[in-house]
Design a protein around this motif. Structure first.
Motif, PDB file in Angstrom:
ATOM      1  N   GLU A  70      57.334  50.354  37.025  1.00  0.00           N
ATOM      2  CA  GLU A  70      58.756  50.034  37.077  1.00  0.00           C
ATOM      3  C   GLU A  70      59.083  49.168  38.290  1.00  0.00           C
ATOM      4  O   GLU A  70      59.895  48.254  38.195  1.00  0.00           O
ATOM      5  N   ILE A  71      58.458  49.455  39.408  1.00  0.00           N
ATOM      6  CA  ILE A  71      58.676  48.621  40.595  1.00  0.00           C
ATOM      7  C   ILE A  71      58.163  47.213  40.321  1.00  0.00           C
ATOM      8  O   ILE A  71      58.810  46.218  40.658  1.00  0.00           O
ATOM      9  N   GLN A  72      57.016  47.126  39.696  1.00  0.00           N
ATOM     10  CA  GLN A  72      56.438  45.826  39.354  1.00  0.00           C
ATOM     11  C   GLN A  72      57.339  45.067  38.381  1.00  0.00           C
ATOM     12  O   GLN A  72      57.462  43.843  38.479  1.00  0.00           O
ATOM     13  N   SER A  73      58.006  45.764  37.467  1.00  0.00           N
ATOM     14  CA  SER A  73      58.898  45.084  36.528  1.00  0.00           C
ATOM     15  C   SER A  73      60.101  44.485  37.253  1.00  0.00           C
ATOM     16  O   SER A  73      60.673  43.499  36.798  1.00  0.00           O
ATOM     17  N   LEU A  74      60.482  45.066  38.389  1.00  0.00           N
ATOM     18  CA  LEU A  74      61.610  44.550  39.167  1.00  0.00           C
ATOM     19  C   LEU A  74      61.196  43.445  40.140  1.00  0.00           C
ATOM     20  O   LEU A  74      61.936  42.496  40.359  1.00  0.00           O
ATOM     21  N   PHE A  75      60.002  43.589  40.746  1.00  0.00           N
ATOM     22  CA  PHE A  75      59.601  42.681  41.809  1.00  0.00           C
ATOM     23  C   PHE A  75      58.424  41.781  41.442  1.00  0.00           C
ATOM     24  O   PHE A  75      58.054  40.915  42.216  1.00  0.00           O
ATOM     25  N   GLY A  76      57.801  42.025  40.291  1.00  0.00           N
ATOM     26  CA  GLY A  76      56.637  41.246  39.889  1.00  0.00           C
ATOM     27  C   GLY A  76      55.365  41.776  40.528  1.00  0.00           C
ATOM     28  O   GLY A  76      55.385  42.718  41.321  1.00  0.00           O
ATOM     29  N   ILE A  77      54.264  41.152  40.165  1.00  0.00           N
ATOM     30  CA  ILE A  77      52.976  41.530  40.740  1.00  0.00           C
ATOM     31  C   ILE A  77      52.949  41.082  42.190  1.00  0.00           C
ATOM     32  O   ILE A  77      53.328  39.955  42.516  1.00  0.00           O
ATOM     33  N   HIS A  78      52.530  41.954  43.054  1.00  0.00           N
ATOM     34  CA  HIS A  78      52.507  41.644  44.484  1.00  0.00           C
ATOM     35  C   HIS A  78      51.062  41.458  44.915  1.00  0.00           C
ATOM     36  O   HIS A  78      50.280  42.404  44.921  1.00  0.00           O
ATOM     37  N   LYS A  79      50.715  40.231  45.280  1.00  0.00           N
ATOM     38  CA  LYS A  79      49.302  39.939  45.590  1.00  0.00           C
ATOM     39  C   LYS A  79      48.803  40.619  46.860  1.00  0.00           C
ATOM     40  O   LYS A  79      47.603  40.695  47.071  1.00  0.00           O
ATOM     41  N   PHE A  80      49.688  41.113  47.693  1.00  0.00           N
ATOM     42  CA  PHE A  80      49.263  41.766  48.927  1.00  0.00           C
ATOM     43  C   PHE A  80      49.313  43.291  48.843  1.00  0.00           C
ATOM     44  O   PHE A  80      49.137  43.978  49.840  1.00  0.00           O
ATOM     45  N   SER A  81      49.564  43.839  47.660  1.00  0.00           N
ATOM     46  CA  SER A  81      49.624  45.299  47.501  1.00  0.00           C
ATOM     47  C   SER A  81      48.320  45.947  47.937  1.00  0.00           C
ATOM     48  O   SER A  81      47.238  45.413  47.707  1.00  0.00           O
ATOM     49  N   PHE A  82      48.463  47.107  48.557  1.00  0.00           N
ATOM     50  CA  PHE A  82      47.314  47.970  48.825  1.00  0.00           C
ATOM     51  C   PHE A  82      47.343  49.032  47.735  1.00  0.00           C
ATOM     52  O   PHE A  82      48.128  49.971  47.791  1.00  0.00           O
ATOM     53  N   MET A  83      46.499  48.894  46.731  1.00  0.00           N
ATOM     54  CA  MET A  83      46.505  49.841  45.622  1.00  0.00           C
ATOM     55  C   MET A  83      45.891  51.177  46.027  1.00  0.00           C
ATOM     56  O   MET A  83      46.214  52.206  45.456  1.00  0.00           O
ATOM     57  N   GLU A  84      45.004  51.160  47.002  1.00  0.00           N
ATOM     58  CA  GLU A  84      44.426  52.395  47.539  1.00  0.00           C
ATOM     59  C   GLU A  84      44.702  52.426  49.037  1.00  0.00           C
ATOM     60  O   GLU A  84      43.892  51.968  49.841  1.00  0.00           O
ATOM     61  N   PRO A  85      45.863  52.952  49.415  1.00  0.00           N
ATOM     62  CA  PRO A  85      46.233  52.942  50.833  1.00  0.00           C
ATOM     63  C   PRO A  85      45.257  53.743  51.687  1.00  0.00           C
ATOM     64  O   PRO A  85      44.733  54.766  51.259  1.00  0.00           O
ATOM     65  N   ARG A  86      45.008  53.213  52.886  1.00  0.00           N
ATOM     66  CA  ARG A  86      44.234  53.927  53.898  1.00  0.00           C
ATOM     67  C   ARG A  86      45.087  54.035  55.146  1.00  0.00           C
ATOM     68  O   ARG A  86      45.923  53.185  55.409  1.00  0.00           O
ATOM     69  N   ILE A  87      44.834  55.060  55.898  1.00  0.00           N
ATOM     70  CA  ILE A  87      45.589  55.274  57.131  1.00  0.00           C
ATOM     71  C   ILE A  87      44.687  54.962  58.309  1.00  0.00           C
ATOM     72  O   ILE A  87      43.532  55.366  58.344  1.00  0.00           O
ATOM     73  N   GLY A  88      45.210  54.212  59.271  1.00  0.00           N
ATOM     74  CA  GLY A  88      44.447  53.910  60.475  1.00  0.00           C
ATOM     75  C   GLY A  88      44.542  52.447  60.844  1.00  0.00           C
ATOM     76  O   GLY A  88      45.519  51.780  60.526  1.00  0.00           O
ATOM     77  N   PRO A  89      43.523  51.948  61.531  1.00  0.00           N
ATOM     78  CA  PRO A  89      43.542  50.558  61.987  1.00  0.00           C
ATOM     79  C   PRO A  89      43.723  49.578  60.823  1.00  0.00           C
ATOM     80  O   PRO A  89      43.245  49.814  59.716  1.00  0.00           O
ATOM     81  N   HIS A  90      44.407  48.497  61.088  1.00  0.00           N
ATOM     82  CA  HIS A  90      44.682  47.503  60.051  1.00  0.00           C
ATOM     83  C   HIS A  90      43.378  46.829  59.609  1.00  0.00           C
ATOM     84  O   HIS A  90      42.613  46.349  60.448  1.00  0.00           O
ATOM     85  N   PRO A  91      43.113  46.762  58.308  1.00  0.00           N
ATOM     86  CA  PRO A  91      41.847  46.201  57.823  1.00  0.00           C
ATOM     87  C   PRO A  91      41.645  44.722  58.163  1.00  0.00           C
ATOM     88  O   PRO A  91      40.504  44.287  58.319  1.00  0.00           O
ATOM     89  N   ASP A  92      42.720  43.957  58.317  1.00  0.00           N
ATOM     90  CA  ASP A  92      42.576  42.540  58.654  1.00  0.00           C
ATOM     91  C   ASP A  92      42.155  42.320  60.103  1.00  0.00           C
ATOM     92  O   ASP A  92      41.767  41.213  60.481  1.00  0.00           O
ATOM     93  N   PHE A  93      42.238  43.372  60.921  1.00  0.00           N
ATOM     94  CA  PHE A  93      41.876  43.241  62.329  1.00  0.00           C
ATOM     95  C   PHE A  93      40.743  44.191  62.721  1.00  0.00           C
ATOM     96  O   PHE A  93      40.423  44.341  63.901  1.00  0.00           O
ATOM     97  N   ALA A  94      40.135  44.816  61.736  1.00  0.00           N
ATOM     98  CA  ALA A  94      39.060  45.776  61.984  1.00  0.00           C
ATOM     99  C   ALA A  94      37.801  45.120  62.549  1.00  0.00           C
ATOM    100  O   ALA A  94      36.964  45.800  63.146  1.00  0.00           O
ATOM    101  N   HIS A  95      37.675  43.814  62.374  1.00  0.00           N
ATOM    102  CA  HIS A  95      36.494  43.095  62.863  1.00  0.00           C
ATOM    103  C   HIS A  95      36.488  42.935  64.383  1.00  0.00           C
ATOM    104  O   HIS A  95      35.454  42.631  64.970  1.00  0.00           O
ATOM    105  N   LEU A  96      37.615  43.146  65.028  1.00  0.00           N
ATOM    106  CA  LEU A  96      37.694  42.953  66.474  1.00  0.00           C
ATOM    107  C   LEU A  96      36.837  43.980  67.203  1.00  0.00           C
ATOM    108  O   LEU A  96      36.924  45.176  66.945  1.00  0.00           O
ATOM    109  N   GLN A  97      36.011  43.499  68.100  1.00  0.00           N
ATOM    110  CA  GLN A  97      35.122  44.350  68.887  1.00  0.00           C
ATOM    111  C   GLN A  97      35.816  44.792  70.178  1.00  0.00           C
ATOM    112  O   GLN A  97      36.929  44.374  70.469  1.00  0.00           O
ATOM    113  N   HIS A  98      35.132  45.572  70.959  1.00  0.00           N
ATOM    114  CA  HIS A  98      35.675  46.227  72.154  1.00  0.00           C
ATOM    115  C   HIS A  98      36.535  45.323  73.040  1.00  0.00           C
ATOM    116  O   HIS A  98      37.640  45.701  73.426  1.00  0.00           O
TER     117      HIS A  98
END
Length: 172
Positions: A21-49
């Motif tokens: 129903e949300i998709q019918s209102l807003f369309g397909i969202h290419k940045f959706s996290f279909m399996e949410p994870r909690i913690g550090p952001h995955p786009d910045f997980a590559h950063l070292q110490h």
């Protein structure tokens, strides 16, 4: 009419976000996290110490207003149901709009709406869409689900903040 919420099948939560129903209102969202994870952001997980980079951040915080007083009105299982329903809805709605759950803390959720290849204005719009949808659910839909258990749906507070690339540092 589309509600965006569906009755839950277990007693831990009373409603879930209905993605179709949300998709019918807003369309397909290419940045959706279909399996949410909690913690550090995955786009910045590559950063070292010692590594870091400048990149914008849009953060959203949601908490249940007056949650410490819930124990004066409800038993522990009802409080769990209230908290888990609202936080589960927030996880689902924010994930649909590309929000990454950074942490859950008691009665609150902290979410980043940021992606390496997303324009910062899109991230801002996504956070506003998620917050607006959650505010709508809380005001008009969730009370109907809690009513059957004689629970008055609490209010929530939602805050959104934007950090410009030049003033935001992502690190390990």
């Amino acid at each position: 009419s589309a509600t965006g919420l569906a009755a839950a099948t277990d007693d831990k939560v009373v409603a879930n976000v209905h993605y179709e129903e949300i998709q019918s209102l807003f369309g397909i969202h290419k940045f959706s996290f279909m399996e949410p994870r909690i913690g550090p952001h995955p786009d910045f997980a590559h950063l070292q110490h010692n590594q870091y980079l400048n990149h914008y951040a849009v953060s959203m915080f949601l908490d249940i207003k007056g949650s410490t007083k819930l124990s004066q009105k409800y038993d522990l299982l009802q409080i769990r149901q209230i908290k888990d329903t609202i936080l589960s809805m927030a996880i689902q709605a924010c994930s649909f709009f590309g929000g990454h759950i950074q942490r859950l803390q008691g009665d609150a959720i902290f979410v980043y709406f940021v992606r390496k290849d997303m324009h910062h204005l899109d991230a801002i719009i996504n956070s506003i869409n998620a917050a607006s949808l959650l505010a709508f659910f809380m005001e008009y839909k969730l009370p109907q689900f809690f009513k059957k258990d004689d629970i008055e749906a609490p209010k929530v507070r939602i805050g959104i903040d934007y950090g410009d690339e030049s003033k935001t540092l992502w690190s390990y």
